[in-house]
Design a protein around this motif. Structure first.
Motif, PDB file in Angstrom:
ATOM      1  N   GLU A 175      99.387  21.898  -8.001  1.00  0.00           N
ATOM      2  CA  GLU A 175      99.824  22.536  -6.763  1.00  0.00           C
ATOM      3  C   GLU A 175      98.775  23.496  -6.218  1.00  0.00           C
ATOM      4  O   GLU A 175      98.552  23.582  -5.012  1.00  0.00           O
ATOM      5  CB  GLU A 175     101.119  23.302  -7.031  1.00  0.00           C
ATOM      6  N   GLY A 176      98.145  24.235  -7.118  1.00  0.00           N
ATOM      7  CA  GLY A 176      97.142  25.199  -6.691  1.00  0.00           C
ATOM      8  C   GLY A 176      95.804  24.560  -6.357  1.00  0.00           C
ATOM      9  O   GLY A 176      94.958  25.160  -5.694  1.00  0.00           O
ATOM     10  N   ASP A 177      95.612  23.329  -6.806  1.00  0.00           N
ATOM     11  CA  ASP A 177      94.302  22.697  -6.693  1.00  0.00           C
ATOM     12  C   ASP A 177      94.215  21.599  -5.642  1.00  0.00           C
ATOM     13  O   ASP A 177      93.140  21.281  -5.161  1.00  0.00           O
ATOM     14  CB  ASP A 177      93.916  22.093  -8.049  1.00  0.00           C
ATOM     15  N   CYS A 178      95.351  20.991  -5.318  1.00  0.00           N
ATOM     16  CA  CYS A 178      95.347  19.862  -4.393  1.00  0.00           C
ATOM     17  C   CYS A 178      96.203  20.211  -3.181  1.00  0.00           C
ATOM     18  O   CYS A 178      96.917  21.198  -3.190  1.00  0.00           O
ATOM     19  CB  CYS A 178      95.891  18.609  -5.081  1.00  0.00           C
ATOM     20  N   SER A 179      96.140  19.379  -2.155  1.00  0.00           N
ATOM     21  CA  SER A 179      96.922  19.706  -0.959  1.00  0.00           C
ATOM     22  C   SER A 179      97.489  18.459  -0.301  1.00  0.00           C
ATOM     23  O   SER A 179      97.136  17.332  -0.642  1.00  0.00           O
ATOM     24  CB  SER A 179      96.024  20.453   0.033  1.00  0.00           C
ATOM     25  N   GLY A 180      98.389  18.701   0.645  1.00  0.00           N
ATOM     26  CA  GLY A 180      98.926  17.634   1.479  1.00  0.00           C
ATOM     27  C   GLY A 180      99.647  16.539   0.717  1.00  0.00           C
ATOM     28  O   GLY A 180     100.246  16.771  -0.336  1.00  0.00           O
ATOM     29  N   ASP A 181      99.573  15.337   1.277  1.00  0.00           N
ATOM     30  CA  ASP A 181     100.287  14.192   0.696  1.00  0.00           C
ATOM     31  C   ASP A 181      99.689  13.768  -0.646  1.00  0.00           C
ATOM     32  O   ASP A 181     100.394  13.223  -1.490  1.00  0.00           O
ATOM     33  CB  ASP A 181     100.274  13.008   1.672  1.00  0.00           C
ATOM     34  N   TYR A 182      98.415  14.021  -0.824  1.00  0.00           N
ATOM     35  CA  TYR A 182      97.755  13.746  -2.117  1.00  0.00           C
ATOM     36  C   TYR A 182      98.447  14.558  -3.212  1.00  0.00           C
ATOM     37  O   TYR A 182      98.829  14.039  -4.263  1.00  0.00           O
ATOM     38  CB  TYR A 182      96.276  14.112  -1.995  1.00  0.00           C
ATOM     39  N   LYS A 183      98.646  15.850  -2.919  1.00  0.00           N
ATOM     40  CA  LYS A 183      99.345  16.724  -3.866  1.00  0.00           C
ATOM     41  C   LYS A 183     100.763  16.208  -4.102  1.00  0.00           C
ATOM     42  O   LYS A 183     101.233  16.141  -5.241  1.00  0.00           O
ATOM     43  CB  LYS A 183      99.379  18.158  -3.316  1.00  0.00           C
ATOM     44  N   ARG A 184     101.447  15.825  -3.016  1.00  0.00           N
ATOM     45  CA  ARG A 184     102.833  15.326  -3.144  1.00  0.00           C
ATOM     46  C   ARG A 184     102.905  14.093  -4.037  1.00  0.00           C
ATOM     47  O   ARG A 184     103.809  13.957  -4.850  1.00  0.00           O
ATOM     48  CB  ARG A 184     103.415  14.992  -1.768  1.00  0.00           C
ATOM     49  N   MET A 185     101.949  13.197  -3.869  1.00  0.00           N
ATOM     50  CA  MET A 185     101.943  11.971  -4.667  1.00  0.00           C
ATOM     51  C   MET A 185     101.724  12.298  -6.148  1.00  0.00           C
ATOM     52  O   MET A 185     102.446  11.807  -7.024  1.00  0.00           O
ATOM     53  CB  MET A 185     100.873  10.991  -4.171  1.00  0.00           C
ATOM     54  N   LEU A 186     100.741  13.146  -6.428  1.00  0.00           N
ATOM     55  CA  LEU A 186     100.477  13.518  -7.829  1.00  0.00           C
ATOM     56  C   LEU A 186     101.692  14.191  -8.460  1.00  0.00           C
ATOM     57  O   LEU A 186     102.066  13.875  -9.591  1.00  0.00           O
ATOM     58  CB  LEU A 186      99.259  14.465  -7.920  1.00  0.00           C
ATOM     59  N   LEU A 187     102.308  15.094  -7.725  1.00  0.00           N
ATOM     60  CA  LEU A 187     103.475  15.799  -8.255  1.00  0.00           C
ATOM     61  C   LEU A 187     104.648  14.848  -8.467  1.00  0.00           C
ATOM     62  O   LEU A 187     105.421  14.992  -9.414  1.00  0.00           O
ATOM     63  CB  LEU A 187     103.888  16.955  -7.327  1.00  0.00           C
ATOM     64  N   ALA A 188     104.755  13.846  -7.594  1.00  0.00           N
ATOM     65  CA  ALA A 188     105.832  12.863  -7.744  1.00  0.00           C
ATOM     66  C   ALA A 188     105.623  12.034  -9.022  1.00  0.00           C
ATOM     67  O   ALA A 188     106.578  11.692  -9.718  1.00  0.00           O
ATOM     68  CB  ALA A 188     105.896  11.947  -6.521  1.00  0.00           C
ATOM     69  N   ILE A 189     104.359  11.730  -9.325  1.00  0.00           N
ATOM     70  CA  ILE A 189     104.061  10.954 -10.552  1.00  0.00           C
ATOM     71  C   ILE A 189     104.264  11.833 -11.785  1.00  0.00           C
ATOM     72  O   ILE A 189     104.869  11.420 -12.781  1.00  0.00           O
ATOM     73  CB  ILE A 189     102.599  10.441 -10.548  1.00  0.00           C
ATOM     74  N   VAL A 190     103.736  13.051 -11.721  1.00  0.00           N
ATOM     75  CA  VAL A 190     103.795  13.956 -12.867  1.00  0.00           C
ATOM     76  C   VAL A 190     105.238  14.383 -13.159  1.00  0.00           C
ATOM     77  O   VAL A 190     105.623  14.547 -14.305  1.00  0.00           O
ATOM     78  CB  VAL A 190     102.884  15.188 -12.608  1.00  0.00           C
ATOM     79  N   GLY A 191     106.033  14.526 -12.092  1.00  0.00           N
ATOM     80  CA  GLY A 191     107.428  14.931 -12.291  1.00  0.00           C
ATOM     81  C   GLY A 191     107.485  16.396 -12.679  1.00  0.00           C
ATOM     82  O   GLY A 191     106.627  16.887 -13.389  1.00  0.00           O
ATOM     83  N   GLN A 192     108.507  17.075 -12.227  1.00  0.00           N
ATOM     84  CA  GLN A 192     108.548  18.532 -12.495  1.00  0.00           C
ATOM     85  C   GLN A 192     109.399  18.820 -13.716  1.00  0.00           C
ATOM     86  O   GLN A 192     110.366  18.153 -13.977  1.00  0.00           O
ATOM     87  CB  GLN A 192     109.078  19.267 -11.265  1.00  0.00           C
TER      88      GLN A 192
END
Length: 317
Positions: free
Chosen positions: A300-317
């Motif tokens: 979250e602190g390192d990436c932005s926009g939809d790229y960040k959203r995609m990574l977070l969606a894969i990583v799962g919270q």
């Protein structure tokens, strides 16, 4: 991609490839792109399901889903999405090809892939490499690397690591052999390290490493640090790290890809995608344990926009 028990991405229940293909087509048709819809579908399907969507998309619309995604998305979002659309072994094969193509070789990628994959994964990626590029992976590795590092990679490429139980007498003998091949002599017998590190099972190596500490009063990782240099050192240390804990190895790589100025997006994408159905939950747990922050927070602190959203969606919270 074999779906591991500790992956963050699982096969969707009530999966319907036709419905997914429709959602994706609609997200890319006309003006503008609905990135959220694309992320929502692709990050919540297994790799095998994505292959089905690809096929269904082509039979419904006569269009290539990957080409459409490529033309609609850009930058790192495009990179991570295209990586997700590849079968696992092909993604590995392409990562290796990219690391060797053109001037210079990215040895770190060769180490990350070849030192961490199982026998079955090595055999699958070799086959995929041959089919995709009409080239022999072993020949390419031999022409791109040299010396003991080349021997290490060629040995790993055979995918012949034992998968049997632990022989304590052998572990004691080989712990002594490692000590005699390195710290207990002038100069280093790299081939002895190569033989033991590449052919023995992880359980066997763990036993050997434990006994090594008793003989040498230091661990094998530190001994390699002292005895080897450059790529050979990095490759052998990667094997030792994976014996200890493969998720720990990847947690460390992910942290290094984001710490400091700038982000090594290639590494970040490669690890997140390639571990997503294998052990990413364990990698996340190790990450938190080692760095006292979640992988998600760091992304979250390192990436932005939809790229960040995609990574977070894969990583799962």
């Amino acid at each position: 991609m074999a779906s591991g028990d500790s992956g963050t991405v699982k096969a969707a229940d009530n999966f319907n490839a036709e419905e997914d293909a429709e959602v994706l087509r609609k997200a890319m048709k006309g003006l503008g792109t609905d990135e959220k819809a694309i992320i929502n579908v692709l990050a919540n399907r297994s790799c095998a399901q994505r292959q089905e969507i690809k096929l269904k998309f082509k039979s419904m619309y006569g269009r290539d889903l990957v080409k459409d995604l490529k033309s609609e998305l850009g930058d790192n979002l495009e990179e991570v999405t295209l990586a997700m659309m590849e079968p696992c072994e092909l993604f590995d094969a392409k990562s290796l090809r990219k690391a060797m193509k053109g001037a210079g070789t990215d040895e770190a990628v060769l180490i990350e892939v070849l030192c961490t994959r199982t026998n079955a994964e090595i055999h699958a990626l070799r086959k995929a490499y041959k089919e995709e590029f009409s080239r022999d992976l072993e020949n390419d590795i031999e022409s791109e690397t040299s010396g003991h590092f080349k021997r290490l990679l060629v040995s790993l490429l055979q995918g012949q690591r034992e998968e049997s139980g632990v022989d304590e007498a052998l572990a004691a003998k080989e712990a002594q052999e490692l000590y005699d091949a390195g710290e207990n002599r002038w100069g280093t017998d790299e081939s002895m390290f190569n033989k033991i590190l590449v052919t023995r099972s992880y359980a066997q190596l763990q036993c050997t490493f434990d006994l090594y500490v008793k003989i040498a009063k230091r661990d094998v990782y530190s001994a390699i640090q002292k005895e080897m240099s450059d790529d050979l050192r990095d490759g052998m240390q990667a094997v030792v790290r994976c014996v200890h804990s493969r998720p720990m190895y990847f947690a460390e790589k992910l942290y290094k890809s984001m710490k400091g100025a700038g982000t090594d997006d290639n590494t970040l994408i490669r690890i997140v995608v390639s571990r997503s159905e294998k052990d990413l939950e364990e990698v996340k747990a190790k990450f938190l344990e080692m760095y006292h922050k979640t992988l998600g927070k760091m992304i979250e602190g390192d990436c932005s926009g939809d790229y960040k959203r995609m990574l977070l969606a894969i990583v799962g919270q």
